[in-house]
Design a protein around this motif. Structure first.
Motif, PDB file in Angstrom:
ATOM      1  N   LEU A 317      -1.203   4.657   2.271  1.00 29.00           N
ATOM      2  CA  LEU A 317      -1.135   3.229   2.566  1.00 29.00           C
ATOM      3  C   LEU A 317       0.027   2.556   1.840  1.00 29.00           C
ATOM      4  N   ALA A 318       0.487   3.153   0.748  1.00 32.15           N
ATOM      5  CA  ALA A 318       1.558   2.537  -0.054  1.00 32.15           C
ATOM      6  C   ALA A 318       2.817   2.306   0.760  1.00 32.15           C
ATOM      7  N   SER A 319       3.091   3.193   1.709  1.00 37.00           N
ATOM      8  CA  SER A 319       4.328   3.074   2.492  1.00 37.00           C
ATOM      9  C   SER A 319       4.293   1.888   3.447  1.00 37.00           C
ATOM     10  N   THR A 320       3.106   1.350   3.753  1.00 37.14           N
ATOM     11  CA  THR A 320       3.005   0.163   4.605  1.00 37.14           C
ATOM     12  C   THR A 320       2.604  -1.079   3.822  1.00 37.14           C
ATOM     13  N   LEU A 321       1.877  -0.911   2.739  1.00 39.88           N
ATOM     14  CA  LEU A 321       1.443  -2.050   1.935  1.00 39.88           C
ATOM     15  C   LEU A 321       2.602  -2.624   1.119  1.00 39.88           C
TER      16      LEU A 321
END
Length: 390
Positions: A317-321
């Motif tokens: 999720l870090a790559s979109t958050l």
């Protein structure tokens, strides 16, 4: 090129097996280790704190280490270090020596974990990241099974640590034999122009995402480390049965990551994370209530299954958050927070048990689960309000 990447994924799977093997050992071996060196069971918290100190020293200095050596050399050296540290556990004549061994065991694990998670978030899909962490579960499941089998054969916990230490050394040799591959591929990993620590930590939801890793990992490790003690010494379960259910916990976590890897091809990470946090709350409540043995056993499987997608999906999720330039730095913070939680929360449970009895630990699991669900709910609302895609 594709075949090389597939080989790299395969080797990454092996690396996560090496991460999981030691974590699955300590929960079962600890009652025997504490008896062998004549210290109280509650001192497990000190061992975990030493472990996390080593983990943090490696994970927080990851960027500096990566500038000195390639990922292949890092993996090889870290596996060798964890192998020797596991052997050192069997030589420990007292608590100080054991704390030193735990520190270096954590340092080896931290170096592997941080580097591969940063690489995976930037290069692999959410499905592959979940499968990657499933191999951690395979290692964590195999550890208790190895010890339980050895117990049935009349061997001691020391033999299990020698075997797993040898496996770590063997994996180190595998990485040594693929140094060239890692050297060629390492430059394709995360963008070197990452955001600074200060800029990264100021991003919206940065602190809350770090808190999720703190709570989740403390919960996951706490259940894995204390479950055997709760079942056998508080609830009167036979030792072999207790070992089986600890393996069930790690096994359901492993199978769940494989399962959710397929689910994530059709569903969003946000929905999967929501389902997982709800399941953790329900399972921890069931374990605490302990209505009967069968319900407690079912709660173990439910907790493991519900935990399965949390860590890898939050990594993905870090790559979109967050913006791409901030994601690597924040992942380093998240993993560091995870290890702090993995030490402090189980340790605090041990300190509470010293005064209120072992069953207070299952109550603390329920509290941690509720806090985790609330923290993720805020992140979910933020993503939904800002229309961020998975």
């Amino acid at each position: 090129m594709k075949s090389r990447k597939n080989l790299l994924i395969f080797i990454s799977f092996i690396a996560f097996i090496s991460l999981g093997l030691p974590d699955g050992l300590l929960g079962i071996a600890w009652p025997f280790i504490s008896e062998a060196i004549d210290i109280r069971l509650e001192k497990l918290g000190l061992i975990l704190m030493a472990f996390v100190a080593g983990y943090l020293s490696a994970s927080l200095s990851n960027s500096k280490i990566s500038n000195i050596i390639s990922l292949g050399w890092l993996l090889a050296g870290s596996c060798m270090l964890t192998g020797v540290s596991l052997w050192a556990f069997t030589w420990a004549g007292g608590l100080p020596f054991l704390l030193i061994a735990a520190y270096f065991l954590g340092a080896g694990g931290g170096a592997i974990d941080t580097s591969l998670n940063i690489f995976a978030s930037a290069n692999f899909s959410p499905s592959v990241v979940n499968w990657l962490h499933a191999f951690y579960g395979i290692g964590a499941t195999s550890g208790p099974l190895i010890l339980t089998y050895l117990f049935t054969q009349g061997d001691s916990w020391t033999m299990g640590y020698f075997i797993v230490g040898g496996i770590q050394i063997g994996l180190g040799i595998v990485f040594l034999s693929t140094i060239k591959l890692w050297k060629n591929q390492a430059t394709e990993s995360p963008d070197p122009k990452a955001g600074s620590f200060r800029e990264s930590i100021q991003q919206p939801m940065a602190f809350l995402s770090i808190l999720v890793f703190f709570l989740y990992t403390g919960f996951e490790i706490g259940v894995g480390q204390w479950l055997y003690t709760i079942l056998t010494q508080s609830r009167g379960i036979a030792e072999d049965t207790g070992g089986l259910w600890v393996s069930t916990y790690w096994g359901s976590l492993t199978l769940g990551r494989i399962f959710f890897g397929f689910v994530l091809r059709k569903s969003s990470t946000s929905k999967v994370l929501s389902l997982g946090t709800i399941g953790i709350v329900l399972g921890s409540m069931m374990l605490y209530w302990d209505v009967n043995a069968n319900l407690s056993y079912a709660s173990v499987a439910l907790i493991g299954l519900s935990c399965a997608p949390i860590f890898p999906s939050m990594i993905a999720l870090a790559s979109t958050l967050f913006e791409p330039k901030f994601a690597p730095t924040l992942i380093s913070f998240q993993i560091s927070a995870a290890m702090v939680g993995g030490a402090l929360l189980p340790a605090s449970s041990g300190f509470l048990a010293e005064y209120f009895g072992l069953e207070i630990i299952s109550f603390s699991f329920a509290i941690q689960a509720v806090l985790l669900a609330l923290a993720y709910a805020v992140i979910y609302r933020f993503k939904k309000r800002n229309a961020l895609t998975d």
